[in-house]
Scaffold this active site. Structure first.
Site, short mmCIF file in Angstrom:
data_model
loop_
_atom_site.label_atom_id
_atom_site.label_comp_id
_atom_site.label_asym_id
_atom_site.label_seq_id
_atom_site.Cartn_x
_atom_site.Cartn_y
_atom_site.Cartn_z
N TYR A 54 -21.69 -9.04 -16.25
CA TYR A 54 -22.33 -10.27 -16.74
C TYR A 54 -22.88 -10.13 -18.16
O TYR A 54 -23.73 -10.93 -18.56
CB TYR A 54 -23.44 -10.74 -15.79
N GLU A 107 -23.58 -18.55 -12.53
CA GLU A 107 -22.98 -17.63 -11.55
C GLU A 107 -24.06 -17.14 -10.60
O GLU A 107 -25.25 -17.22 -10.92
CB GLU A 107 -22.29 -16.45 -12.26
N SER A 150 -34.52 -8.47 -18.88
CA SER A 150 -34.63 -9.10 -17.56
C SER A 150 -34.55 -10.62 -17.75
O SER A 150 -34.31 -11.09 -18.86
CB SER A 150 -35.92 -8.68 -16.87
N LEU A 151 -34.76 -11.35 -16.67
CA LEU A 151 -34.61 -12.80 -16.74
C LEU A 151 -35.88 -13.50 -16.33
O LEU A 151 -36.59 -13.03 -15.43
CB LEU A 151 -33.52 -13.25 -15.76
N CYS A 175 -43.45 -12.94 36.81
CA CYS A 175 -43.53 -13.02 38.28
C CYS A 175 -44.01 -11.73 38.93
O CYS A 175 -44.06 -11.65 40.16
CB CYS A 175 -42.17 -13.42 38.85
N CYS A 194 -35.94 -8.00 34.90
CA CYS A 194 -36.81 -8.37 36.00
C CYS A 194 -35.94 -8.48 37.25
O CYS A 194 -34.87 -9.09 37.21
CB CYS A 194 -37.47 -9.72 35.67
N LYS A 200 -26.71 -14.86 -8.70
CA LYS A 200 -27.50 -13.69 -9.08
C LYS A 200 -27.30 -12.65 -7.98
O LYS A 200 -27.75 -12.84 -6.85
CB LYS A 200 -28.96 -14.06 -9.21
N CYS A 247 -38.29 -15.62 40.09
CA CYS A 247 -39.06 -15.54 38.83
C CYS A 247 -39.00 -16.90 38.12
O CYS A 247 -37.92 -17.43 37.85
CB CYS A 247 -38.46 -14.46 37.93
N ASP A 282 -27.63 -9.34 -5.78
CA ASP A 282 -28.79 -8.52 -5.42
C ASP A 282 -28.40 -7.06 -5.37
O ASP A 282 -28.05 -6.51 -4.33
CB ASP A 282 -29.32 -9.00 -4.06
N CYS A 309 -42.70 -7.44 35.75
CA CYS A 309 -42.30 -8.65 35.03
C CYS A 309 -43.55 -9.41 34.61
O CYS A 309 -44.42 -9.70 35.43
CB CYS A 309 -41.42 -9.53 35.91
N ASP A 359 0.82 -1.22 0.00
CA ASP A 359 0.00 0.00 0.00
C ASP A 359 0.86 1.27 0.00
O ASP A 359 0.54 2.25 -0.67
CB ASP A 359 -0.92 0.03 1.23
N LYS A 386 -34.16 -19.09 -8.37
CA LYS A 386 -34.16 -18.25 -7.16
C LYS A 386 -33.98 -19.07 -5.88
O LYS A 386 -34.46 -20.19 -5.77
CB LYS A 386 -35.50 -17.49 -7.06
N TYR A 420 2.07 2.18 -3.38
CA TYR A 420 0.95 2.68 -4.17
C TYR A 420 0.67 4.15 -3.80
O TYR A 420 0.50 5.00 -4.67
CB TYR A 420 -0.29 1.81 -3.93
S1 IVH Z 1 -27.93 -11.60 -16.82
C1 IVH Z 1 -30.07 -10.88 -20.57
N1 IVH Z 1 -26.51 -12.27 -14.70
O1 IVH Z 1 -30.93 -9.81 -12.44
C2 IVH Z 1 -29.80 -11.21 -19.19
N2 IVH Z 1 -28.31 -10.75 -14.41
O2 IVH Z 1 -33.69 -10.51 -13.02
C3 IVH Z 1 -29.42 -10.03 -18.40
N3 IVH Z 1 -28.58 -9.93 -12.14
O3 IVH Z 1 -31.55 -7.08 -14.53
C4 IVH Z 1 -29.09 -10.28 -17.02
N4 IVH Z 1 -26.89 -11.02 -11.26
O4 IVH Z 1 -29.86 -6.78 -12.63
C5 IVH Z 1 -27.55 -11.55 -15.17
N5 IVH Z 1 -25.16 -12.89 -12.95
C6 IVH Z 1 -26.17 -12.19 -13.40
C7 IVH Z 1 -26.95 -11.35 -12.57
C8 IVH Z 1 -28.02 -10.65 -13.12
C9 IVH Z 1 -27.87 -10.17 -11.03
C10 IVH Z 1 -29.78 -9.06 -12.19
C11 IVH Z 1 -29.73 -8.03 -13.28
C12 IVH Z 1 -30.95 -8.26 -14.11
C13 IVH Z 1 -31.83 -9.02 -13.17
C14 IVH Z 1 -32.82 -9.89 -13.91
#
Ligand code: IVH
Length: 498
Positions: free
Chosen positions: A227, A115, A84-85, A413, A428, A117, A434, A119, A410, A35, A316, A38
């Site tokens: 991703y 991999e 989305s998925l 008791c 208490c 998911k 008690c 949050d 209490c 460090d 999920k 750096y």
């Molecule tokens: S792939 C076309 N990979 O999950 C696919 N999404 O429910 C695009 N997310 O909007 C998403 N980890 O915000 C992918 N390893 C992962 C993820 C991931 C989290 C989220 C992402 C997406 C949402 C869909």
């Protein structure tokens, strides 16, 4: 000193070195220099930039501290939509997904990239000739908010890509999240300053990323794991998703350290179980596993349905946070007399089990949450930790909600309660008079870490005290066969009658 070519070269070299070491440290968790070394490089660069401000550029590693606040975020249109998925809620749905894919592309076995998911929230970052130019939230998938200034403060998002073979234009997509250690520390700081704690790391990440003042974002411990990609110009993608993530990593971007390539949906289930076991030890929150068909040629064949790809699915985990009703609060008396408020809940499934009680710790916690009887609350249960009330959904508060009051005496008791100055815990004063304290003291005496008395569980202790057969641990040794066999009959009778 006038600005010379030599100085310009020195500055460029310092930036390149610092950028490289930043990436080794933050992205790959693999620092190559101490460090102190750096810091020396960084200070040298800062000195040059102070003397020659005209040299400061947006991709300089000194420019991660945030900038003047914005009035509002602009908009950025995603040339390629952010999707989305689809979800699989159980193993069967995962096998269905696999069967459907095999049928659609007429293959016996599919290779998947898997991999966790994460949050957090999805963003898209655009690099032109290796320099970060814009970053946007997902928004509605077509148009997002321009959060470039904020993205610049995130250490795992390089301001400049490393290596030589990056595409002229690269839009990289990934999840921004707040690691748990940073989340807990942030909440401690927020509470110390009289603020309202964030309910979970996802909210903290979203709140931090959507700050108009990027100096605030800069103080928050955010990270990004990649991703996917959007627009790419001047390069061709590798043949598979897993190779693509390696490719992105070679530019200094971060892929999931847990990622794996698996053959068939049985291997996916094994991977899911492996990560589920590891979930509590991971330094960040995840809410499932994402499986993607690894070969891009197969992805292309499969295409999309509405706004989700047919080639990917999120399996999920059981939700760790759910909503339920808090019917009442009861006060429990512990071994040392500590009075703990316990929430009686409408039973609900959380973290894979049915929960009907949650701890509220103490009256300070009740006040901090602002919770009342009758409220709708968010309950969290993670791993083996006892269920907690995380927050109140205030706009669902019924008209007849009731304030939660500490009892005067209490609840077991009727002895006086005492609260020593400066302490949050109310106790208490009854001691072993008690019944609750008596039971807890005997349970403690019999427990594994103390006398480890085989077969003397909580229920039996309760029964022995209720029957007035014992009053303290030493009474256990006076118990005879008669008393115990009598009890056993009662025990089996009550078990049968259930
Ligand atoms: S792939 C076309 N990979 O999950 C696919 N999404 O429910 C695009 N997310 O909007 C998403 N980890 O915000 C992918 N390893 C992962 C993820 C991931 C989290 C989220 C992402 C997406 C949402 C869909």
């Amino acid at each position: 000193m006038p600005l010379t070519e030599k100085i310009k070269k020195d500055v460029a070299s310092l930036r390149e070195q610092i950028n490289y070491h930043n990436i080794q440290y933050y992205t790959f968790d693999n620092p190559e220099i101490p460090d102190g070394e750096y810091d020396k490089l960084l200070r040298e660069l800062q000195k040059y930039e102070a003397e020659y401000p005209e040299l400061i550029s947006l991709d300089s590693p000194t420019q991660r501290v945030g900038a003047e606040p914005l009035k509002a975020f602009g908009e950025i249109t995603h040339a390629i939509p952010m999707l989305s998925l689809g979800n699989a809620m159980n193993e069967e749905e995962l096998h269905d997904f696999d069967r459907k894919i095999k049928k659609l592309i007429d293959e016996d076995e599919i290779e998947y990239a898997a991999e966790p998911k994460l949050d957090g929230l999805a963003i898209s970052v655009r690099y032109e000739n290796g320099i970060l130019v814009t970053a946007a939230t997902r928004g509605d998938g077509k148009v997002g908010e321009n959060i470039t200034q904020n993205a610049r403060t995130i250490n795992t998002i390089p301001l400049k890509l490393i290596g030589k073979n990056f595409p002229a234009v690269l839009e990289v997509r990934g999840e921004v999240f707040m690691p748990l250690s940073g989340f807990h520390k942030l909440n401690e700081d927020v509470l110390k300053n009289g603020g309202k704690a964030f309910a979970n790391p996802r909210n903290a990440a979203a709140g931090s990323l959507r700050q108009l003042d990027s100096r605030i974002t800069s103080s928050r411990p955010l990270e990004m794991i990649c991703y996917g990609v959007g627009v790419i110009e001047g390069a061709t993608l590798p043949d598979t998703y897993s190779e693509m993530i390696d490719w992105l990593q070679s530019f200094g971007l971060k892929g999931s350290p847990e990622r794996a390539v698996l053959k068939g949906s049985e291997a996916c289930v094994d991977y899911y179980n492996k990560i589920a076991k590891k979930r509590e030890q991971l330094p960040y929150e995840i809410d499932g596993i994402v499986y993607k068909v690894n070969r891009f040629a197969q992805q292309k064949e499969l295409g999309f349905i509405s706004r989700a790809p047919r080639w990917a699915i999120a399996h999920k985990f059981p939700a760790q946070e759910v909503m339920t009703t808090l019917h009442a609060v009861e006060f429990q008396v512990g071994r040392t007399g500590a009075i703990t408020p316990v929430a009686r809940l409408e039973p609900v499934e959380v973290g894979g089990v049915i929960v009907s009680n949650a701890t509220l710790h103490n009256m300070d916690e009740i006040q901090r949450l602002g919770v009342r009887e009758g409220d709708t609350v968010i309950i969290r249960r993670a791993g083996d930790v006892i269920p907690q009330v995380v927050s109140v959904v205030e706009n669902l508060r019924p008209e007849d909600s009731k304030k939660i009051l500490m009892p005067d005496h209490c609840p077991v008791c009727q002895s006086d309660l005492i609260k020593p100055e400066g302490q949050t815990v109310v106790r208490c004063s009854g001691g072993l008079y008690c019944e609750a304290q008596r039971k807890e003291a005997i349970k403690h005496f019999a427990s594994r870490k103390a006398m480890n008395i085989d077969g003397l569980g909580d229920k039996l202790v309760d029964q022995l005290v209720d029957e007035n057969l014992i009053n303290n641990p030493s009474d256990l040794y006076k118990l005879g066969v008669d008393e115990l066999s009598n009890l056993e009959r009662m025990g089996s009778k009550s078990a049968n009658s259930q």
